[in-house]
Write a protein that holds these residues in place. Sequence first.
Motif, PDB file in Angstrom:
ATOM      1  N   ASN A 157      25.113  16.159 -40.746  1.00  0.00           N
ATOM      2  CA  ASN A 157      24.037  15.528 -40.007  1.00  0.00           C
ATOM      3  C   ASN A 157      23.761  14.476 -39.589  1.00  0.00           C
ATOM      4  N   VAL A 158      23.294  13.783 -39.138  1.00  0.00           N
ATOM      5  CA  VAL A 158      23.118  12.685 -38.509  1.00  0.00           C
ATOM      6  C   VAL A 158      21.969  11.575 -38.030  1.00  0.00           C
ATOM      7  N   ALA A 159      22.342  10.227 -38.331  1.00  0.00           N
ATOM      8  CA  ALA A 159      20.988   9.583 -38.327  1.00  0.00           C
ATOM      9  C   ALA A 159      20.673   9.381 -37.382  1.00  0.00           C
ATOM     10  N   LEU A 160      18.582  10.038 -37.472  1.00  0.00           N
ATOM     11  CA  LEU A 160      18.356   9.227 -36.299  1.00  0.00           C
ATOM     12  C   LEU A 160      17.694   8.323 -36.203  1.00  0.00           C
ATOM     13  N   ARG A 161      16.748   7.782 -35.122  1.00  0.00           N
ATOM     14  CA  ARG A 161      16.111   6.319 -34.824  1.00  0.00           C
ATOM     15  C   ARG A 161      15.483   6.774 -34.049  1.00  0.00           C
ATOM     16  N   GLU A 162      14.048   6.376 -34.268  1.00  0.00           N
ATOM     17  CA  GLU A 162      12.740   6.350 -33.072  1.00  0.00           C
ATOM     18  C   GLU A 162      12.698   6.059 -32.364  1.00  0.00           C
ATOM     19  N   VAL A 163      12.823   5.805 -30.733  1.00  0.00           N
ATOM     20  CA  VAL A 163      12.528   4.574 -29.731  1.00  0.00           C
ATOM     21  C   VAL A 163      11.834   4.539 -29.620  1.00  0.00           C
ATOM     22  N   PRO A 164      11.584   3.737 -28.683  1.00  0.00           N
ATOM     23  CA  PRO A 164      10.865   4.465 -27.026  1.00  0.00           C
ATOM     24  C   PRO A 164      11.634   5.085 -25.898  1.00  0.00           C
ATOM     25  N   MET A 165      10.646   5.343 -25.177  1.00  0.00           N
ATOM     26  CA  MET A 165      11.384   6.390 -24.690  1.00  0.00           C
ATOM     27  C   MET A 165      12.067   6.307 -23.275  1.00  0.00           C
ATOM     28  N   ASP A 166      11.833   4.258 -23.076  1.00  0.00           N
ATOM     29  CA  ASP A 166      12.747   4.121 -22.057  1.00  0.00           C
ATOM     30  C   ASP A 166      13.706   3.842 -22.347  1.00  0.00           C
ATOM     31  N   ALA A 198      15.266  13.828 -21.595  1.00  0.00           N
ATOM     32  CA  ALA A 198      15.588  13.509 -22.960  1.00  0.00           C
ATOM     33  C   ALA A 198      14.460  14.654 -23.736  1.00  0.00           C
ATOM     34  N   PRO A 199      15.393  15.513 -25.080  1.00  0.00           N
ATOM     35  CA  PRO A 199      14.179  16.016 -25.746  1.00  0.00           C
ATOM     36  C   PRO A 199      13.628  15.940 -26.619  1.00  0.00           C
ATOM     37  N   SER A 200      13.343  14.894 -27.089  1.00  0.00           N
ATOM     38  CA  SER A 200      12.456  13.530 -27.713  1.00  0.00           C
ATOM     39  C   SER A 200      13.316  12.373 -27.793  1.00  0.00           C
ATOM     40  N   ASN A 201      12.178  11.292 -28.187  1.00  0.00           N
ATOM     41  CA  ASN A 201      12.755  10.245 -28.698  1.00  0.00           C
ATOM     42  C   ASN A 201      13.390   9.762 -29.675  1.00  0.00           C
ATOM     43  N   ARG A 202      14.135  10.685 -30.539  1.00  0.00           N
ATOM     44  CA  ARG A 202      15.169  10.559 -31.933  1.00  0.00           C
ATOM     45  C   ARG A 202      16.409  10.604 -30.850  1.00  0.00           C
ATOM     46  N   VAL A 203      17.124   8.927 -31.648  1.00  0.00           N
ATOM     47  CA  VAL A 203      18.202   9.511 -30.774  1.00  0.00           C
ATOM     48  C   VAL A 203      19.001   8.687 -31.830  1.00  0.00           C
ATOM     49  N   VAL A 204      21.144   8.828 -32.079  1.00  0.00           N
ATOM     50  CA  VAL A 204      21.729   9.089 -32.829  1.00  0.00           C
ATOM     51  C   VAL A 204      21.741   7.440 -32.909  1.00  0.00           C
ATOM     52  N   MET A 205      21.671   7.135 -34.493  1.00  0.00           N
ATOM     53  CA  MET A 205      22.560   6.285 -34.799  1.00  0.00           C
ATOM     54  C   MET A 205      23.842   5.959 -34.682  1.00  0.00           C
ATOM     55  N   GLY A 206      24.581   4.990 -35.210  1.00  0.00           N
ATOM     56  CA  GLY A 206      26.177   5.487 -35.977  1.00  0.00           C
ATOM     57  C   GLY A 206      26.100   5.601 -36.907  1.00  0.00           C
ATOM     58  N   ARG A 207      26.156   6.646 -37.656  1.00  0.00           N
ATOM     59  CA  ARG A 207      26.099   7.201 -39.012  1.00  0.00           C
ATOM     60  C   ARG A 207      26.374   8.664 -38.650  1.00  0.00           C
ATOM     61  N   LEU A 244      23.111  21.767 -38.143  1.00  0.00           N
ATOM     62  CA  LEU A 244      23.434  20.325 -37.312  1.00  0.00           C
ATOM     63  C   LEU A 244      22.035  19.783 -37.779  1.00  0.00           C
ATOM     64  N   TYR A 245      21.497  18.690 -39.435  1.00  0.00           N
ATOM     65  CA  TYR A 245      20.462  18.061 -38.933  1.00  0.00           C
ATOM     66  C   TYR A 245      20.179  16.356 -38.989  1.00  0.00           C
ATOM     67  N   GLY A 246      18.735  16.253 -39.002  1.00  0.00           N
ATOM     68  CA  GLY A 246      19.592  14.501 -38.612  1.00  0.00           C
ATOM     69  C   GLY A 246      18.249  14.014 -39.830  1.00  0.00           C
ATOM     70  N   VAL A 247      18.566  13.209 -40.009  1.00  0.00           N
ATOM     71  CA  VAL A 247      18.541  12.209 -41.245  1.00  0.00           C
ATOM     72  C   VAL A 247      17.501  11.599 -40.302  1.00  0.00           C
ATOM     73  N   ILE A 248      15.754  10.522 -40.398  1.00  0.00           N
ATOM     74  CA  ILE A 248      15.143   9.927 -40.085  1.00  0.00           C
ATOM     75  C   ILE A 248      14.937   8.660 -40.609  1.00  0.00           C
ATOM     76  N   ASP A 249      15.906   7.900 -39.984  1.00  0.00           N
ATOM     77  CA  ASP A 249      15.554   6.492 -40.512  1.00  0.00           C
ATOM     78  C   ASP A 249      15.391   5.360 -39.642  1.00  0.00           C
ATOM     79  N   ASN A 250      14.432   5.300 -39.440  1.00  0.00           N
ATOM     80  CA  ASN A 250      14.040   3.922 -39.561  1.00  0.00           C
ATOM     81  C   ASN A 250      13.607   2.258 -39.096  1.00  0.00           C
ATOM     82  N   SER A 251      14.673   2.350 -40.580  1.00  0.00           N
ATOM     83  CA  SER A 251      14.656   1.404 -41.261  1.00  0.00           C
ATOM     84  C   SER A 251      15.477  -0.133 -40.608  1.00  0.00           C
TER      85      SER A 251
END
Length: 291
Positions: A157-166, A198-207, A244-251
């Motif tokens: 799995n990977v940590a994902l963050r939601e960011v503005p599309m740009d 881009a398939p979504s606004n969910r991007v890979v954080m470095g974890r 592959l899973y994603g763990v959403i983390d907007n902290s």
Amino acid sequence: MTSRVRKAVIPAAGLGTRFLPATKAQPKEMLTIVDKPAIQYVVEEAVAAGIDDILIITGTAKKALEDHFDRNFELETLLERKGKTEPLAEVIAIAEMAKFHFTRQGQPLGLGHAVLMAEQHVGDEPFVVLLPDELMVSRGGTVKSMVDAFETYGASNVALREVPMDEVSSYGCAATEDVADGIVKIPHIVEKPAMEDAPSNRVVMGRYLFTPDIFEYLHKTTPGVGNEIQLTDAMAQIANGSGLYGVIDNSGSWDAGQKLDFLRAQVELGLQHPELGADFAELIKQTAANL
Ligand code: G1P
């Protein structure tokens, strides 16, 4: 494959060209944030999540990293002789908080290539990868959630963050399907897509948390974006394999490799510092009043 996640890999071979001139003669990972080098925050984060074995991938001119996580007999003797018990305990604790290992990347062929350097050390175990530019606001919380997700779903799995599309074109970007609260399945992932692709606004954080089959995919990965062997490209293959899973983390996080965010880290972590925080808050108020 054993199931307990106890090893971490920290790729730290980059030359820090975004942070010149500070990084001309010292590793970017050793730049100080408040009173510790940036990489110590990342190591402490891994330890807080239950990791006790850390492999740091280094390169030319990174010897300070090895020295920082080793004992220093001369310094310890001096501190002991002067009766400085607190700093003495602190410098010893840095070397004792995990078992540290170092290996060198040799050639700057990309993040995927750096992670491949860990193959022999990791062996047949799940492991986490922490990119040291990124300092997590959650400290060990993010990696702990990823370890929990691994225990539930048994896949990478990977940590994902939601960011503005740009902003998506600066990151690995995931196509996602909701699985549970804060957990998604990733059928596909792409490195630094143009906003319109881009398939979504969910991007890979470095974890990242990988099952060891990631190494098979890394061996098969050919150079991608920037002509580098991209970790994201191997992840796209694992998504089609063991999953592959994603763990959403907007902290949130601080990018210690970028000058303005580095200053934000100094301010916010300075304010949180147990001894300096209150005086530093006063200093900021006075400075702001004079702007
Ligand atoms: C790397 C990864 C990217 C990820 C990012 C997170 O990119 O390749 O997928 O989203 O780290 O910080 P870099 O920042 O090294 O260009």
